[in-house]
Scaffold this active site. Sequence first.
Site, PDB file in Angstrom:
ATOM      1  N   VAL A  77       0.837  -1.190   0.000  1.00 36.92           N
ATOM      2  CA  VAL A  77       0.000   0.000   0.000  1.00 36.92           C
ATOM      3  C   VAL A  77       0.878   1.248   0.000  1.00 36.92           C
ATOM      4  CG1 VAL A  77      -1.872   1.192   1.165  1.00 36.92           C
ATOM      5  CG2 VAL A  77      -1.756  -1.281   1.272  1.00 36.92           C
ATOM      6  N   GLU A 111      11.275   5.794   7.892  1.00 37.87           N
ATOM      7  CA  GLU A 111      12.300   4.817   8.280  1.00 37.87           C
ATOM      8  C   GLU A 111      12.902   4.092   7.086  1.00 37.87           C
ATOM      9  OE1 GLU A 111      10.275   3.106  12.388  1.00 37.87           O
ATOM     10  OE2 GLU A 111       9.883   2.201  10.445  1.00 37.87           O
TER      11      GLU A 111
END
Lengths: 544, 544
Positions: A284, A306
Amino acid sequence: MFYRNHLIKFSYRCFSSESRINSFIKSKLMSAEDVAEKFPEKVTIGASGFTPAGYPKVIPGAFAQRIKNSKNPENFSINLYTGASTGDELDGVLARSGRLKLKIPYQSHKDLRKLINQGKVNFIDMHLSHVSKYIREGIFPPIDVAIVEACDVTSDGRIYLTNSSGMSGTYLPLAKDIYIELNEAHPLDMKGLHDIYLPEIHTGRPINIDYVDDRIGTPYVRVNPEKIKGIVLTNKYDSSPGFKKPDDASFKIANHLLDFILDEVEHGRIPKTLLPFQSGVGNVANAVLACIAQDNRFKSIEMYTEVIQDSIFDLIDSDKLRFASTTALTFSSEGQKRFHRDLYELKSKFILRPMEISNNPEVIRRIGLITMNTALEADIYGNVNSTHVLGSSMMNGIGGSGDFTRNAYISIFMTPSVAKDGKISSFVPMVSHVDHNEHSVQIMVSEQGLADLRAKTPKQRAELIIEKCVHPMYKDLLRDYFQHAQRVSFGQHTPHDLKQALSWHIRLQETGSMHPDHQAKKEPTSKDTEKAAQKIDQTAATKK
Amino acid sequence: MFYRNHLIKFSYRCFSSESRINSFIKSKLMSAEDVAEKFPEKVTIGASGFTPAGYPKVIPGAFAQRIKNSKNPENFSINLYTGASTGDELDGVLARSGRLKLKIPYQSHKDLRKLINQGKVNFIDMHLSHVSKYIREGIFPPIDVAIVEACDVTSDGRIYLTNSSGMSGTYLPLAKDIYIELNEAHPLDMKGLHDIYLPEIHTGRPINIDYVDDRIGTPYVRVNPEKIKGIVLTNKYDSSPGFKKPDDASFKIANHLLDFILDEVEHGRIPKTLLPFQSGVGNVANAVLACIAQDNRFKSIEMYTEVIQDSIFDLIDSDKLRFASTTALTFSSEGQKRFHRDLYELKSKFILRPMEISNNPEVIRRIGLITMNTALEADIYGNVNSTHVLGSSMMNGIGGSGDFTRNAYISIFMTPSVAKDGKISSFVPMVSHVDHNEHSVQIMVSEQGLADLRAKTPKQRAELIIEKCVHPMYKDLLRDYFQHAQRVSFGQHTPHDLKQALSWHIRLQETGSMHPDHQAKKEPTSKDTEKAAQKIDQTAATKK
């Protein structure tokens, strides 16, 4: 192993990049096997890597081999600290050694997951923003050896990391001994991508990152060079699972989400220049970036996140990436080649930061992020489970999702509405484990639609989630539960029937499906439970 | 009402503090009844106050009276925004008016709680750090009138608040009309206590509070003076419930907790100068301060918190309060008198900050707080419920506990091990609602003992909590559940039997006790459930 796998490449690279192998490095060179021999049998390892990016690739295998060859493998005991999860050559081989006792702070490797859920490996699932502090304060056992992948090392102890910053900035200064895998697959031009900074503890000093591209540290981790006890040459790309084209459901979710963001811009709640995005890993997240790349309504994007995956190239190709701050570059081979090829140009668009900084609540709150993370399941009141299958079995861990969600400007959770051909509904009466609660979850989106949960009572949230997000095959069932709960609930603020609240999970465990029509209920045998476990595990894995 | 209640005091004070009633104030003076007449029938009110401190005390009552006198009370509809909960003269009277439709962001008034749990008042239970942003972004309905208590108002629109900063800094500039209760019970020397600052939204600018005593704002809220439509004179102390001597259990909890903190100092994890404390409201929090005051091992304390109660005088008397940053001063009459008496001296030790700043994750994380909050219940894995009785009935709300816990240096939860003469265990197999999850809860303490949950697996946490915190009468029962769960659980990371996980709550709802020995199980009648609800509500209330 060192000689078998790496000698040819080593000789070649040694010749082709003479400058990298300075006299200090030369004086420390040894084989992975020699390094592995130096480890204590009971060892606590702090390793580089964050996702399968920038992790050591040959020393862990050599250590596993030493254990295998040992007459007394039971004497060995390994505590492994990494940044998030890493690749098979680290998490996988040490899990399979049978001597891994403790893993922190995240994992996503199937062999490791299995051992954790059998109760054979202790896994501490924690907010990534807590790890550095816990290690530095000595709450975990001290680090015997640090193993880090680097692209360069200087005689005065500057270590230049590769594809991830992870926890190396914390582990290296604390380790008794340091071993380095000098990975010549990375050009020396990788130097300069990192911005290594660790906040002091016990002080009120601010972390002076106000914008995603602010640099406050050094491009290397500095250590006492005497602690560097060995350097192993490697020449290997990260074993990233590669890049899969997102499916239709992911694109639908992405489109709902982008429409919402543009609507927020229209209402003045997000500035026209947008806010930086944080994005979890997976389908997604990749679909969101792909859609932004194609959508003329988006001009320029910043990331404070991240993990960067190959999907970033969609943004680069459409000239929409202004800047990306990340802790890891998790590329496929093709992505890695492309990144190296365009490194000179791309370096001005990327910073690699320590996990402690990427996930730092102070910085996250100040910058103001649009955070997008994946729910394993959510309940009608907006509580999210990101970690536990059936409330008990660890999927991967909370990772950074708690740090980002808790302190986000807008926190978004995404999930396909069903899994396993509809046998699992991602939306349930009550989640079997809570990682992000109703107070912190603001937007919920499935391929069915988007529910804006802000400023809503629990009951209003339930109506919205059922209406907007739930798959048609589960809509009536959830409506029934919600109405039933209002009739029998102890209180009407958050109506529940505690006798039925977890019944969907129990049905899944017993019959293999949450849907009562799928099969007649039967008393499960232990074999059934095991089979169901495998099925659910597989399904959950594909959702991440 | 104005004339009846306040004329005498008004005349006296008018004379005795002529300087306060400047010509601007004089030109705006009216009675509470006159103010109440000016409100639209469908009204959104933004009020001062945070806990029963610094809230408007006469206008809400006059408005409730207007509704009562109206021929068509059903035409009235009230949305009430405050800072946290307030006193009976605001939360109570508007709840009892029957026309309160929406309350944010917290409540602790029994009449209001009842309406919420009957589903008659919409209550949005939210992180206090989210409120200002939600209001300013227009996610909630816009504010028609702001009613704030002040100790002074200037002709250029500077409003000096009284015992709480709360949300006034947000509500005042956004309100169409402003009404002020000028409370002459407060000396003008209260001016200077507040530090009003609201962070800009959509910018990466830091909030420059590095230490608890940093000032970054103004001692007043500035508004356009033309928006001030009326000023009512009052002369009333806050209706604080007063100060109850903490019970034995609270002192035991406090002692476990202080031993732990000193042990952390010994291990170098907390500096010798300590870290600032955040402390929830109530018995245990008061016991902690009382113990610090008596304990020679503690020299000097800083607070960065939301609420200061009379217990602060213990610290002042023992010369141990270095500085307290708070959002409210919630004093008994005696405490208030003392504070006023020593105001000149105490002003250098206190700052009153807006809720947005006291609860700001950026500042909380940076300063590094020891946070101490009360759990309504906790489970064996360390998940904490602070809000929901039996998973459905709202107690008070999460308040600031999420902001503090999530971003704390060390997060501590406290609760007596049992309630209601042992009929309720505060420790259960699975909490019926999660406000603070296993990842964010680090220390758990009851009068039985303290469990350090850091760096522990879920199973290690369960053993610790059962061993250290659980009441003897529930120890074996929880052990049994934990062992049973390990036998039947789907996974061994966080063992649960989903069929039994909520059985203690179901038993409580059906029999009035969680303990199977207390009475034979019977099928509950609706009357039984109602009775149980009342009992549980009472018990839960005494725990807060």
